[in-house]
Design a protein around this motif. Sequence first.
Motif, PDB file in Angstrom:
ATOM      1  N   GLU A 140      -7.822  83.837  57.690  1.00  0.00           N
ATOM      2  CA  GLU A 140      -6.827  83.956  56.635  1.00  0.00           C
ATOM      3  C   GLU A 140      -5.961  82.710  56.645  1.00  0.00           C
TER       4      GLU A 140
ATOM      5  N   SER B   6      -2.681  80.759  54.192  1.00  0.00           N
ATOM      6  CA  SER B   6      -1.770  80.781  53.057  1.00  0.00           C
ATOM      7  C   SER B   6      -1.116  79.408  52.944  1.00  0.00           C
TER       8      SER B   6
ATOM      9  N   VAL C 285      -3.529  82.057  48.660  1.00  0.00           N
ATOM     10  CA  VAL C 285      -3.902  82.833  49.846  1.00  0.00           C
ATOM     11  C   VAL C 285      -5.416  82.965  49.883  1.00  0.00           C
TER      12      VAL C 285
ATOM     13  N   THR D  75       5.487  84.612  46.870  1.00  0.00           N
ATOM     14  CA  THR D  75       5.997  85.038  48.179  1.00  0.00           C
ATOM     15  C   THR D  75       7.289  85.831  47.993  1.00  0.00           C
TER      16      THR D  75
END
Length: 89
Positions: free
Chosen positions: A50, A52, A38, A30
Amino acid sequence: MSLYPFKLYCQRVDASRNMARYYMVSIETTLFGEVAVVRFWGRIGRRGGEKSEVFSTERDAASHFLELVRRKRQKGYIPVGNCGNAREA
């Protein structure tokens, strides 16, 4: 720089069930130097989900990555290409 710069792109296609799905998972760093796993998933050709997840160590992230991959392989997802991972000679 991450010790485990892995990406995996898989697909599961079954024409008899009108199924065409993709799943992509990677280990990334990150902006704040943390390690994240991810994931992207959905129907091929469409925008999907999505997620993460941030981990305190690269080892924890790698363990989670491998567990996700193991579960997807059990469900019938097949890796497609090498996603930019280094090839061994």
